[in-house]
Scaffold this motif. Structure first.
Motif, PDB file in Angstrom:
ATOM      1  N   PRO A   1       0.810  -1.214   0.000  1.00  0.00           N
ATOM      2  CA  PRO A   1       0.000   0.000   0.000  1.00  0.00           C
ATOM      3  C   PRO A   1       0.847   1.269   0.000  1.00  0.00           C
ATOM      4  O   PRO A   1       1.779   1.400   0.795  1.00  0.00           O
ATOM      5  CB  PRO A   1      -0.826  -0.119   1.287  1.00  0.00           C
ATOM      6  N   ALA A   2       0.510   2.197  -0.904  1.00  0.00           N
ATOM      7  CA  ALA A   2       1.253   3.464  -1.011  1.00  0.00           C
ATOM      8  C   ALA A   2       1.133   4.278   0.262  1.00  0.00           C
ATOM      9  O   ALA A   2       2.055   5.003   0.634  1.00  0.00           O
ATOM     10  CB  ALA A   2       0.745   4.262  -2.202  1.00  0.00           C
ATOM     11  N   SER A   3      -0.010   4.160   0.943  1.00  0.00           N
ATOM     12  CA  SER A   3      -0.214   4.950   2.162  1.00  0.00           C
ATOM     13  C   SER A   3       0.829   4.614   3.227  1.00  0.00           C
ATOM     14  O   SER A   3       1.344   5.499   3.897  1.00  0.00           O
ATOM     15  CB  SER A   3      -1.621   4.720   2.708  1.00  0.00           C
ATOM     16  N   VAL A   4       1.174   3.332   3.351  1.00  0.00           N
ATOM     17  CA  VAL A   4       2.149   2.909   4.370  1.00  0.00           C
ATOM     18  C   VAL A   4       3.519   3.508   4.077  1.00  0.00           C
ATOM     19  O   VAL A   4       4.143   4.139   4.934  1.00  0.00           O
ATOM     20  CB  VAL A   4       2.236   1.362   4.444  1.00  0.00           C
ATOM     21  N   SER A   5       4.012   3.318   2.846  1.00  0.00           N
ATOM     22  CA  SER A   5       5.350   3.802   2.509  1.00  0.00           C
ATOM     23  C   SER A   5       5.417   5.323   2.532  1.00  0.00           C
ATOM     24  O   SER A   5       6.422   5.901   2.968  1.00  0.00           O
ATOM     25  CB  SER A   5       5.791   3.274   1.141  1.00  0.00           C
ATOM     26  N   THR A   6       4.367   5.992   2.107  1.00  0.00           N
ATOM     27  CA  THR A   6       4.363   7.466   2.098  1.00  0.00           C
ATOM     28  C   THR A   6       4.383   8.021   3.513  1.00  0.00           C
ATOM     29  O   THR A   6       5.116   8.971   3.810  1.00  0.00           O
ATOM     30  CB  THR A   6       3.130   8.005   1.329  1.00  0.00           C
ATOM     31  N   ILE A   7       3.603   7.431   4.406  1.00  0.00           N
ATOM     32  CA  ILE A   7       3.576   7.873   5.806  1.00  0.00           C
ATOM     33  C   ILE A   7       4.951   7.689   6.457  1.00  0.00           C
ATOM     34  O   ILE A   7       5.415   8.556   7.201  1.00  0.00           O
ATOM     35  CB  ILE A   7       2.471   7.136   6.595  1.00  0.00           C
ATOM     36  N   VAL A   8       5.611   6.578   6.139  1.00  0.00           N
ATOM     37  CA  VAL A   8       6.968   6.353   6.663  1.00  0.00           C
ATOM     38  C   VAL A   8       7.911   7.434   6.140  1.00  0.00           C
ATOM     39  O   VAL A   8       8.757   7.947   6.876  1.00  0.00           O
ATOM     40  CB  VAL A   8       7.479   4.939   6.290  1.00  0.00           C
ATOM     41  N   GLY A   9       7.754   7.801   4.854  1.00  0.00           N
ATOM     42  CA  GLY A   9       8.568   8.879   4.284  1.00  0.00           C
ATOM     43  C   GLY A   9       8.342  10.192   4.993  1.00  0.00           C
ATOM     44  O   GLY A   9       9.284  10.943   5.260  1.00  0.00           O
ATOM     45  N   VAL A  10       7.093  10.485   5.337  1.00  0.00           N
ATOM     46  CA  VAL A  10       6.764  11.721   6.069  1.00  0.00           C
ATOM     47  C   VAL A  10       7.409  11.706   7.454  1.00  0.00           C
ATOM     48  O   VAL A  10       7.975  12.708   7.904  1.00  0.00           O
ATOM     49  CB  VAL A  10       5.226  11.904   6.186  1.00  0.00           C
ATOM     50  N   ILE A  11       7.360  10.552   8.127  1.00  0.00           N
ATOM     51  CA  ILE A  11       7.961  10.419   9.460  1.00  0.00           C
ATOM     52  C   ILE A  11       9.478  10.646   9.392  1.00  0.00           C
ATOM     53  O   ILE A  11      10.052  11.334  10.239  1.00  0.00           O
ATOM     54  CB  ILE A  11       7.653   9.029  10.066  1.00  0.00           C
TER      55      ILE A  11
ATOM     56  N   THR B   1      -4.382  13.304 -10.304  1.00  0.00           N
ATOM     57  CA  THR B   1      -4.912  12.473  -9.216  1.00  0.00           C
ATOM     58  C   THR B   1      -3.831  12.050  -8.232  1.00  0.00           C
ATOM     59  O   THR B   1      -4.064  12.036  -7.020  1.00  0.00           O
ATOM     60  CB  THR B   1      -5.623  11.229  -9.776  1.00  0.00           C
ATOM     61  N   ARG B   2      -2.657  11.704  -8.743  1.00  0.00           N
ATOM     62  CA  ARG B   2      -1.559  11.309  -7.833  1.00  0.00           C
ATOM     63  C   ARG B   2      -1.120  12.491  -6.978  1.00  0.00           C
ATOM     64  O   ARG B   2      -0.830  12.326  -5.797  1.00  0.00           O
ATOM     65  CB  ARG B   2      -0.360  10.781  -8.625  1.00  0.00           C
ATOM     66  N   THR B   3      -1.053  13.675  -7.582  1.00  0.00           N
ATOM     67  CA  THR B   3      -0.647  14.867  -6.817  1.00  0.00           C
ATOM     68  C   THR B   3      -1.618  15.113  -5.662  1.00  0.00           C
ATOM     69  O   THR B   3      -1.198  15.357  -4.525  1.00  0.00           O
ATOM     70  CB  THR B   3      -0.590  16.114  -7.733  1.00  0.00           C
ATOM     71  N   ILE B   4      -2.914  15.027  -5.947  1.00  0.00           N
ATOM     72  CA  ILE B   4      -3.929  15.243  -4.903  1.00  0.00           C
ATOM     73  C   ILE B   4      -3.809  14.180  -3.808  1.00  0.00           C
ATOM     74  O   ILE B   4      -3.784  14.498  -2.621  1.00  0.00           O
ATOM     75  CB  ILE B   4      -5.351  15.233  -5.514  1.00  0.00           C
ATOM     76  N   GLY B   5      -3.728  12.910  -4.222  1.00  0.00           N
ATOM     77  CA  GLY B   5      -3.656  11.809  -3.259  1.00  0.00           C
ATOM     78  C   GLY B   5      -2.417  11.853  -2.384  1.00  0.00           C
ATOM     79  O   GLY B   5      -2.498  11.697  -1.157  1.00  0.00           O
ATOM     80  N   ILE B   6      -1.264  12.082  -3.009  1.00  0.00           N
ATOM     81  CA  ILE B   6      -0.001  12.119  -2.250  1.00  0.00           C
ATOM     82  C   ILE B   6       0.037  13.343  -1.342  1.00  0.00           C
ATOM     83  O   ILE B   6       0.507  13.273  -0.198  1.00  0.00           O
ATOM     84  CB  ILE B   6       1.213  12.093  -3.210  1.00  0.00           C
ATOM     85  N   PHE B   7      -0.458  14.474  -1.832  1.00  0.00           N
ATOM     86  CA  PHE B   7      -0.510  15.688  -1.005  1.00  0.00           C
ATOM     87  C   PHE B   7      -1.342  15.450   0.250  1.00  0.00           C
ATOM     88  O   PHE B   7      -0.940  15.811   1.360  1.00  0.00           O
ATOM     89  CB  PHE B   7      -1.080  16.853  -1.815  1.00  0.00           C
ATOM     90  N   CYS B   8      -2.506  14.823   0.077  1.00  0.00           N
ATOM     91  CA  CYS B   8      -3.371  14.532   1.231  1.00  0.00           C
ATOM     92  C   CYS B   8      -2.680  13.601   2.216  1.00  0.00           C
ATOM     93  O   CYS B   8      -2.747  13.820   3.428  1.00  0.00           O
ATOM     94  CB  CYS B   8      -4.689  13.911   0.763  1.00  0.00           C
ATOM     95  N   LEU B   9      -2.008  12.568   1.701  1.00  0.00           N
ATOM     96  CA  LEU B   9      -1.301  11.631   2.587  1.00  0.00           C
ATOM     97  C   LEU B   9      -0.182  12.321   3.363  1.00  0.00           C
ATOM     98  O   LEU B   9       0.020  12.065   4.546  1.00  0.00           O
ATOM     99  CB  LEU B   9      -0.682  10.493   1.763  1.00  0.00           C
ATOM    100  N   CYS B  10       0.558  13.204   2.679  1.00  0.00           N
ATOM    101  CA  CYS B  10       1.713  13.831   3.311  1.00  0.00           C
ATOM    102  C   CYS B  10       1.353  14.954   4.272  1.00  0.00           C
ATOM    103  O   CYS B  10       2.041  15.177   5.262  1.00  0.00           O
ATOM    104  CB  CYS B  10       2.661  14.378   2.242  1.00  0.00           C
TER     105      CYS B  10
END
Length: 197
Positions: free
Chosen positions: A81-91, A183-192
């Motif tokens: 899941p992209a959400s998991v890896s992206t959240i780890v990147g934010v941390i 769509t990716r920009t919106i999704g990744i922005f929201c996650l980050c």
């Protein structure tokens, strides 16, 4: 005149041979990488926030590159899941750096998934999600390309599989790219940034 035609034919054959070899080596590399991750148990680690944090922290100077590769692979090869890896990147890096790296890597991964779909057609989709589900996705996209835009925007649909399906169904690459960019920009922005605003 015949010599010129013969030379053009030879050049064409050599160019096609080089292209085919490059393509097959690339496919072999990605397939080998997938099975390496699968057999070593790394795929399980990629779905665990604590494990991913350890991997990035231990990479030191190379952590940015590791994160970029991780984001690229999760779209194109590794089912995580992209959400998991992206959240780890934010941390690990903060929202802006995680956003920038994620956007570039995920867009590149989406393009590779589209190319895989274009080259292998419906076979690769059926292999990954099964024939019945693959046919459902194809029918949805064939109803209108705006269905693809909506599905990519909503978190309910598997974006990575949709990129494969878009390639297999022969979707216009320009529309595919613009849709992913929005769509990716919106999704990744929201996650980050969702947790930081």
């Amino acid at each position: 005149m015949e010599n010129v035609k013969t030379n053009h034919c030879k050049e064409f054959v050599v160019a096609m041979f080089k292209l085919t070899v490059t393509f097959l080596l690339s496919i072999g590399f990605f397939v080998g990488l997938y099975y390496l991750f699968k057999n070593t148990g790394w795929i399980g680690k990629f779905s665990n926030v604590a494990e991913l944090k350890v991997i990035l922290s231990s990479a030191g100077f190379w952590s940015y590159a590791v994160f970029a590769v991780m984001q690229f692979l999760q779209v194109s090869i590794i089912p995580m899941p992209a959400s998991v890896s992206t959240i780890v990147g934010v941390i690990c890096f903060g929202p802006w750096i995680a956003f920038g790296i994620s956007l570039v890597a995920i867009l590149l991964g989406s393009i590779v998934a589209y190319i895989f779909g274009r080259v292998f057609g419906s076979k690769i989709i059926y292999w990954i999600v099964g024939k019945e589900r693959g046919e459902e996705f194809c029918k949805l996209l064939l109803r209108g390309k705006w269905a693809f835009f909506v599905m990519m925007l909503l978190p309910l649909f598997p974006d990575d599989i949709l990129c494969l399906v878009a390639g297999a169904c022969g979707m216009n690459f320009r529309f595919f790219l613009v849709t992913n960019l929005i769509t990716r920009t919106i999704g990744i922005f929201c996650l980050c940034f969702l947790g930081f605003l």
